[in-house]
Design an enzyme around this catalytic site. Structure first.
Site, mmCIF file in Angstrom:
data_model
loop_
_atom_site.group_PDB
_atom_site.id
_atom_site.type_symbol
_atom_site.label_atom_id
_atom_site.label_comp_id
_atom_site.label_asym_id
_atom_site.label_seq_id
_atom_site.Cartn_x
_atom_site.Cartn_y
_atom_site.Cartn_z
ATOM 1 N N ASN A 1 0.807 -1.227 0.000
ATOM 2 C CA ASN A 1 0.000 0.000 0.000
ATOM 3 C C ASN A 1 0.840 1.277 0.000
ATOM 4 O O ASN A 1 0.322 2.351 -0.290
ATOM 5 C CB ASN A 1 -1.006 -0.009 1.161
ATOM 6 C CG ASN A 1 -2.148 -0.981 0.884
ATOM 7 O OD1 ASN A 1 -2.304 -1.467 -0.236
ATOM 8 N ND2 ASN A 1 -2.947 -1.273 1.901
ATOM 9 N N ARG B 1 -7.455 -0.777 -7.151
ATOM 10 C CA ARG B 1 -7.982 0.300 -6.314
ATOM 11 C C ARG B 1 -7.061 1.529 -6.402
ATOM 12 O O ARG B 1 -7.496 2.659 -6.512
ATOM 13 C CB ARG B 1 -8.038 -0.213 -4.870
ATOM 14 C CG ARG B 1 -8.610 0.744 -3.869
ATOM 15 C CD ARG B 1 -10.107 0.688 -3.875
ATOM 16 N NE ARG B 1 -10.702 1.784 -3.146
ATOM 17 C CZ ARG B 1 -11.831 2.369 -3.502
ATOM 18 N NH1 ARG B 1 -12.486 1.978 -4.553
ATOM 19 N NH2 ARG B 1 -12.332 3.347 -2.795
ATOM 20 N N CYS C 1 -10.685 -4.780 -4.430
ATOM 21 C CA CYS C 1 -11.538 -5.762 -3.761
ATOM 22 C C CYS C 1 -12.920 -5.185 -3.502
ATOM 23 O O CYS C 1 -13.066 -3.999 -3.222
ATOM 24 C CB CYS C 1 -10.906 -6.190 -2.442
ATOM 25 S SG CYS C 1 -9.319 -6.999 -2.662
ATOM 26 N N PRO D 1 -16.872 4.501 -2.040
ATOM 27 C CA PRO D 1 -16.912 5.777 -2.768
ATOM 28 C C PRO D 1 -15.565 6.495 -2.731
ATOM 29 O O PRO D 1 -14.693 6.151 -1.925
ATOM 30 C CB PRO D 1 -17.971 6.580 -2.009
ATOM 31 C CG PRO D 1 -18.030 5.983 -0.654
ATOM 32 C CD PRO D 1 -17.597 4.554 -0.760
ATOM 33 N N GLN E 1 -14.406 11.629 -0.747
ATOM 34 C CA GLN E 1 -13.454 12.434 0.029
ATOM 35 C C GLN E 1 -12.239 12.831 -0.817
ATOM 36 O O GLN E 1 -11.656 13.895 -0.618
ATOM 37 C CB GLN E 1 -12.999 11.693 1.295
ATOM 38 C CG GLN E 1 -14.120 11.408 2.272
ATOM 39 C CD GLN E 1 -14.866 12.670 2.685
ATOM 40 O OE1 GLN E 1 -14.286 13.626 3.184
ATOM 41 N NE2 GLN E 1 -16.172 12.687 2.450
ATOM 42 N N ILE F 1 -14.619 -0.814 9.345
ATOM 43 C CA ILE F 1 -14.281 0.006 8.171
ATOM 44 C C ILE F 1 -15.247 -0.246 7.009
ATOM 45 O O ILE F 1 -15.738 0.695 6.397
ATOM 46 C CB ILE F 1 -12.829 -0.280 7.684
ATOM 47 C CG1 ILE F 1 -11.830 -0.171 8.854
ATOM 48 C CG2 ILE F 1 -12.447 0.654 6.522
ATOM 49 C CD1 ILE F 1 -11.578 1.217 9.387
ATOM 50 N N ARG G 1 -2.125 -10.378 -6.142
ATOM 51 C CA ARG G 1 -2.121 -8.912 -6.180
ATOM 52 C C ARG G 1 -1.266 -8.346 -5.049
ATOM 53 O O ARG G 1 -0.775 -7.223 -5.162
ATOM 54 C CB ARG G 1 -3.550 -8.374 -5.984
ATOM 55 C CG ARG G 1 -4.439 -8.473 -7.198
ATOM 56 C CD ARG G 1 -5.727 -7.713 -6.957
ATOM 57 N NE ARG G 1 -5.425 -6.503 -6.223
ATOM 58 C CZ ARG G 1 -6.168 -5.983 -5.242
ATOM 59 N NH1 ARG G 1 -7.293 -6.549 -4.903
ATOM 60 N NH2 ARG G 1 -5.806 -4.892 -4.619
#
Ligand code: UD1
Length: 434
Positions: A23, A93, A117, A123, A126, A329, A399
């Site tokens: 990430n 993503r 995923c 959304p 933000q 989350i 991934r």
């Protein structure tokens, strides 16, 4: 098509080296687009998400060189604004970071809505709110995101995020780095990969302060220069091996980690009766084969990471007593439970809460990796189960885990990748019969 075949029941033993953080890498690669020079990046994980982003950068005109296994160089001096390959963008993503990076570099961006995923609705309001505050016009139309800074450059602004969002925090950092003036992001996310992105950009000449706290200040600069940077170790990859060691009752030294980033995972494993010893850049996990129940609520960092929730779910199926996991989350992150049930787990799900009855004696079964971390959870269950587990859709796992099978085999796991024929889909079958 390929699947994993696991013959379970062997405790993991030995040492494993952790790769660079996925990430962080998936934000640092788009960030390299903004650099007017050559970035040498070490500890780049070799996974399909980073491969896809590097391919996208190459399409935009960047030169990407592999120096050795995990060191690459990206030269973005000759990149030009153009359409990036949309079919690749849709798959990941992190393609949303191209909005911030391209706006920063070119004053405009065209990307697809991000993939990744499926944990329910994800959304990007933000991100858009942040870009708007910096002066960009954003339009989402027919699955594409069109972004434009009317006078060619963004301008610093104060942004309060309504939700703690990792992606929005990092995207706004990217967009604000080459903007004029100062940007202040309030209610920012604090994950280690946010600090890593800020450190990368600062080492190339950016002026970003406060990353790792909930208020980040970005003083815009005119240009970024080349340099060298090493990506931090992957918190979730490390956590996955920690849980796998504990669940199989094994003993594994997990090397090249930052133990502080693993605190929340170590604490939960200790509650289950697992021994976790921390050293300077490694942790030793000793399972005792007699796991205790634990309750978990996933939260933004430094809370327990949602990306470790499925792996802990696999472990808690086998613990003594009833455990409760509350997903803080995402709306829909318990799809893996169906696969665990096929292996004998007793789990009830009600919305964002899952109750694991524990004491399951898992047995091998044909199962699917429904997403990246769900796939890792099913692998852990397969390592613990008696008999053979066959896991399809392993592209999800690839991934985010570098050389997963090789690393597990080195720890003594009986896991292999097996080819199997591609089944025609139901539509093709009907045509064939008709
Ligand atoms: C990142 C990670 C992902 C991890 C997640 C939470 C990457 C590439 N992915 O995803 O592995 O699971 O952080 O740690 O780094 N949200 C909104 N509006 C927005 C943005 C987010 O409502 O504009 C919501 C999301 O739907 C979710 C929550 O906020 O419920 C957190 O999402 P966010 O932190 O943004 O996750 P990602 O950046 O997508």
């Amino acid at each position: 098509m390929e699947k994993y075949v696991i013959k379970g029941g062997k405790p993991l033993q030995g040492e494993v080296d952790i790769s660079g953080a996925k990430n962080a890498a998936v934000a640092i690669i788009p960030a390299a687009l903004m650099v007017d020079g050559v970035c040498r990046i070490e500890n780049m994980p070799q996974i399909s998400d980073t491969d896809m982003l590097l391919t996208i950068l190459t399409h935009l005109g960047a030169e990407v060189k592999l120096i050795n296994g995990s060191t690459i160089e990206i030269d973005s001096r000759n990149v030009k604004f153009s359409d990036a390959p949309f079919d690749l963008m849709r798959k990941i993503r992190a393609s949303y970071y191209l909005i911030g990076a391209m706006l920063s570099r070119f004053g405009s961006a065209k990307t697809t809505m991000p993939g990744g995923c499926n944990f329910g609705v994800r959304p990007i309001d933000q991100h858009i709110k942040g870009m708007n505050a910096l002066g960009a016009d954003i339009e989402v139309r027919n699955g594409f995101v069109y972004a434009e800074a009317p006078d060619g450059r963004l301008h610093g602004a104060k942004i309060y995020l309504d939700k703690v969002s990792v992606g929005a925090t990092m995207n706004i950092i990217l967009a604000a780095t080459l903007a004029t003036g100062r940007t202040i992001i309030e209610n920012a996310a604090r994950e280690p990969h946010i600090v890593d992105l800020a450190n990368f950009l600062n080492s190339m000449g950016a002026d970003i302060r406060g990353a790792g706290t909930d208020t980040i200040k970005v003083n815009g600069v005119d240009k970024l220069h080349g340099g060298s940077y090493s990506i931090i170790p992957d918190q979730i990859e490390a956590g996955t091996y920690m849980v796998a060691a504990a669940a199989t009752g094994g003993e594994v030294l997990i090397k090249n980690v930052i133990p502080k980033h693993l605190d929340c995972i170590s604490a939960k494993l200790r509650e289950t009766g697992t021994i976790v010893l921390e050293y300077e850049d490694s942790v030793l996990v000793k399972g005792n084969g007699n796991l205790r129940k634990a309750n978990i609520k996933t939260l933004p960092y430094p809370g327990f990471p949602t990306d470790m929730q499925p792996q802990m779910g696999a472990l808690l199926c086998m613990a003594n007593g009833t455990s409760v996991i509350t997903e803080g989350i995402y709306d829909n992150r318990f799809k893996y439970v169906n696969e665990l049930r096929k292996m004998g787990a007793d789990v009830q799900v009600d919305g964002r809460i899952a109750i694991f009855e524990g004491r399951a004696k898992l047995t091998g079964a044909p199962v699917m990796a429904c997403d990246l971390r769900a796939g890792a959870a099913i692998v852990i269950a397969g390592l613990c189960a008696s008999g053979t587990t066959e896991i399809e859709d392993i592209h999800f796992i690839e991934r985010g885990y570098e050389n997963f099978v090789g690393k597990l085999r080195a720890l003594g796991a009986d896991i292999s990748i097996v080819d199997f024929p591609d089944e025609p889909d139901i539509h093709e079958k009907v045509i064939a019969i008709g």
